[in-house]
Enzyme design. Sequence first.
Site, PDB file in Angstrom:
ATOM      1  N   ASP A 131       0.820  -1.211   0.000  1.00  0.00           N
ATOM      2  CA  ASP A 131       0.000   0.000   0.000  1.00  0.00           C
ATOM      3  C   ASP A 131       0.859   1.267   0.000  1.00  0.00           C
ATOM      4  O   ASP A 131       0.644   2.185   0.794  1.00  0.00           O
ATOM      5  CB  ASP A 131      -0.926   0.022   1.215  1.00  0.00           C
ATOM      6  CG  ASP A 131      -1.734  -1.241   1.371  1.00  0.00           C
ATOM      7  OD1 ASP A 131      -2.041  -1.867   0.339  1.00  0.00           O
ATOM      8  OD2 ASP A 131      -2.070  -1.604   2.509  1.00  0.00           O
ATOM      9  N   GLU A 150     -11.627  -0.760  -4.078  1.00  0.00           N
ATOM     10  CA  GLU A 150     -11.011  -0.223  -2.865  1.00  0.00           C
ATOM     11  C   GLU A 150      -9.729   0.496  -3.278  1.00  0.00           C
ATOM     12  O   GLU A 150      -9.428   0.635  -4.465  1.00  0.00           O
ATOM     13  CB  GLU A 150     -10.715  -1.338  -1.862  1.00  0.00           C
ATOM     14  CG  GLU A 150      -9.680  -2.348  -2.322  1.00  0.00           C
ATOM     15  CD  GLU A 150      -9.299  -3.349  -1.246  1.00  0.00           C
ATOM     16  OE1 GLU A 150     -10.008  -3.437  -0.236  1.00  0.00           O
ATOM     17  OE2 GLU A 150      -8.276  -4.032  -1.402  1.00  0.00           O
TER      18      GLU A 150
END
Length: 736
Positions: free
Chosen positions: A48, A226
Site C-alpha cells: 500500500d 477499494e
Amino acid sequence: MGHLHRGGVLAAVLALVLTATAAPPAAGTTPDRYRNPASARYADTFADPVVVRGDDGLWYAFGTSDPLWEGERRAHRVPIARSADLVDWTYVGDAFGPDQRPSWAASGAMLWAPDVRRVAGRWVMYVTVTDTTVSGDTFNTAIGAATAPTPAGPWTFADAPVVAPRPGGGGGYLWTIDPSQFTDVDGRNYLYYGSYYGGVSVTELSADGLRAVGAPTLVAIDNKFEGSYVVRRDGWYHLFASTANCCAGPATGYSVQVGRSRSPRGPFVDRDGQRLDVSRAGGTPVLTQNGNRWIGTGHNAVLTDLSGQDWIVYHAIDRADPYLDEPFGINERPMLLDRLDWVDGWPTVNAGAGPSDGPRPAPVTTGRLDARFDSADLAGWRGEGAWRVADGQVIGTGALTSRTGVGGDVRAEADLRLTGRDAAGLRLGRVDVRVGDGRLTAREDGGAAASAPLPGGLDLADVHNLAVEVRGRQLVAELSPARLGDQLAVVTLELARPAAGPLALLASGTAGFDNVSLARLYRPVRHTVAAPAIGPLLRGWSDEFTDGLDPAWRWVRRNPSATVADGELRWPVEPTDLVGTGNTAGVLLRDAPAGDYVAETKVTLDLGEDTVRNYQQAGMIAYVDDDRFARLAQVAIWNTRQVEYGYELPYAGQPVYGGSIVGTPATTTWLRLAHHVDPVTGEHEFRAGSSRDGVHWTWGAVWTFPADTTPRIGLVAQGGAQPPLTASFDYLRFYR
C-alpha cells in the site's frame, strides 16, 4: 489495501518497532536505469505504498504496517523510506512507536494504507485504524489522521477520527479503510475511503483536513473497488481504484482500474461510458499482470518526476515467492515503480505493457538546474535586489537570475512562500509566471497573458509548488500543495515564440524559494502497445453449434441438461463449482491448437442487476485439471455483475484460488483468451479479454501455466441454481 490478507496479520504479527534514524541521502545525478522491486534494498514487503517529495527535496515512501523482512515477524507501524532519486532507498524508521496510537483506537489496532499530503501548511497522514473502542467488534475500522512538520515526522495523532466507524446494514461495520486525500481548485479538501463492504465514498473535509464535514457521496460500488486515489488532469478527475483480491498468494489478481468525472464527487465513468457506482460497474484497466513474475499489481499512488513524467507506485507479488515467511501467511508485497502514460486522455502503465521486470529508464530527479540552497553560496546566480540564503531557502526581493538558460521543451519548478499582497514566481526567458493578488498569471513580454483565480483564503505563506512546462509554443503553469495531481490553479498560454533565455526567480516584496529545478520536458507516449492480434478463423478447431455437439468435445462430469439446438449450446447453470476441493462442476472441453491462438465465445446470461445471486456464472475456461485452471466468466458477485478471470493452482499441498477483473459484462458478453507460449520459459500465457458488443474489447490480466502442461479450452456454467437460469453459447471459435 486488500482485506483478506489482514486477518492473518492480526493473528500472527506483534506490533512493535521504535523509530530509527538515518542521515538523509544527498542529492546527486539521476541514475540512468532502475529495476523493480523499488523497495528491494530496504524491505521484502512494503504494501500500500505512497510517495511524496518533502521540503528538503528528497522523496519519502510510506507503507502499511507489516514486518519488512523475511523472518522478522514484528510489524512496523507505518514504515518510512527515503530516497534522493527514487531508485536508491533507505529505511529511516517508523512513523509511530509501538505504543503510539490514537486515544480512540483499541490496544491491538493496526495501521494500514497511509496517505500523506500537505494540508493547511503542514503534513497530514491519513491512515486506516483497524480496531477502535466504539464496540467489541475487532474490525470496526476508522480513518485517523496525524500531523507532522516534515514527512519524516515527528507524527502526532489527532484527537478524533476523520471518519468514524460506520455500522453496516448487513451487520458488523462497513470497511472504512484506504484513505486518500484530494484538494480541489476551489481549495476544498476531500477524502476518499472505503472498500468492498460499503463501497468507495468521498466526503468533504474541514479546512485543516482533520474532520469530515457534510454528507459523503458513493463514487464506486461495493464488492468491486477499494484503494482509491484521485488525480486531476486536463479538467478531469481520475479515480484510480483497485479491484479483486489483494492477497491470495500465488493466485492474486489484484489490479488497478480508472474512471473519470468532471466533479470530485463523480459520477465517474470509464472509457466506454460505464459508471463505477452501478451494479454492472465499469472501470478501464490501468495496471494488470502481464505474465512476467509480478502478479497482484495494485493499491497505487501517483507521483511526478522533475521532467513532468508521471509514475505509478504500487505493490505486487512475485508469483515464485508469494508469502513473507510461511505458506498462507502474510503476502509478500514489495513496492514497485513504473512509468504512467496518458494516451488519448486515459492513464496506462508503460503504454499498456504493464509491470516491468528488468532494467528500465529511471525517473528524472535532477536536471540542468537543481538548487536546494543548502549553503549560503549563491554561485551561478546573479541578484537584482536583496537576496540571502536562510533556513534552507533563498529569500529576497527583485530578480535572482540563474546562469542556466531555458531552451527547448523544459519544465521548471520551485517551492515558494510569500506573504501579504506580495507576488512571486519564475521567469523563463521572455515569460513571467507569478503567484499573487489572488491569481496565477502567465505573461509573455510584449505578448499575450492568461490567468486563473486562486482559491479564496489561500495562505501563500505556506509552501506551495509552482511548476511551469513549455512544449513548443505552449506553456502550462500550475500551483499545487505538494505536486500530487491536485492543482489549485492551472494556466495555459500560447506563446508567440518558443521560450528561450535565462531562468530567474522573481519577487515583488519578500518571497522564499526552494527546490528550484529546470529539466528537459518528458516526451509523452502517443500510442499504446498493440492488443492481441486476431488472425484467420481456424474452422477445424471451432464449433458454431449448428449441427449438434461436435465429436471433438469431451466432458468432465457430463451435464445431460446441456443441449445443442438452433445454433446454440444451452446449459442450465449448475449448483456446482470448481474452486477448492469440491470439484463438482461440469466442464465441456476440446483440444486447442499448438502455438499462439485466440479462443472466443459469445455467452448470454441474464443475471439481472443489483440483487444478490452468488455466484452464478458462465464463460470460458483454460483447463489442465480440477486444481489448475483459468476461468473467464461473467458472474454475479453479491450485488455486482463482473467479468472475473479466476485462477486456481496447487500450492503447498492444497488448491489456491484468486482472480482478476476484466471489463463490464452485458447480458450478452463476448469473451476471449489469447494464448501465447513464452519462447524462453515455454510457459503457456493466457490473456483475458471481454466485450459488450463483440467489437470494442477490454483486455486484462495474464495467467500462466507450466511448460509441461497441455491446457485445453472449454466452457462452463456453474455457481448456483437459484433462481433457475440458463446460459446460451453461440459458438467457440479459435483464431490463429
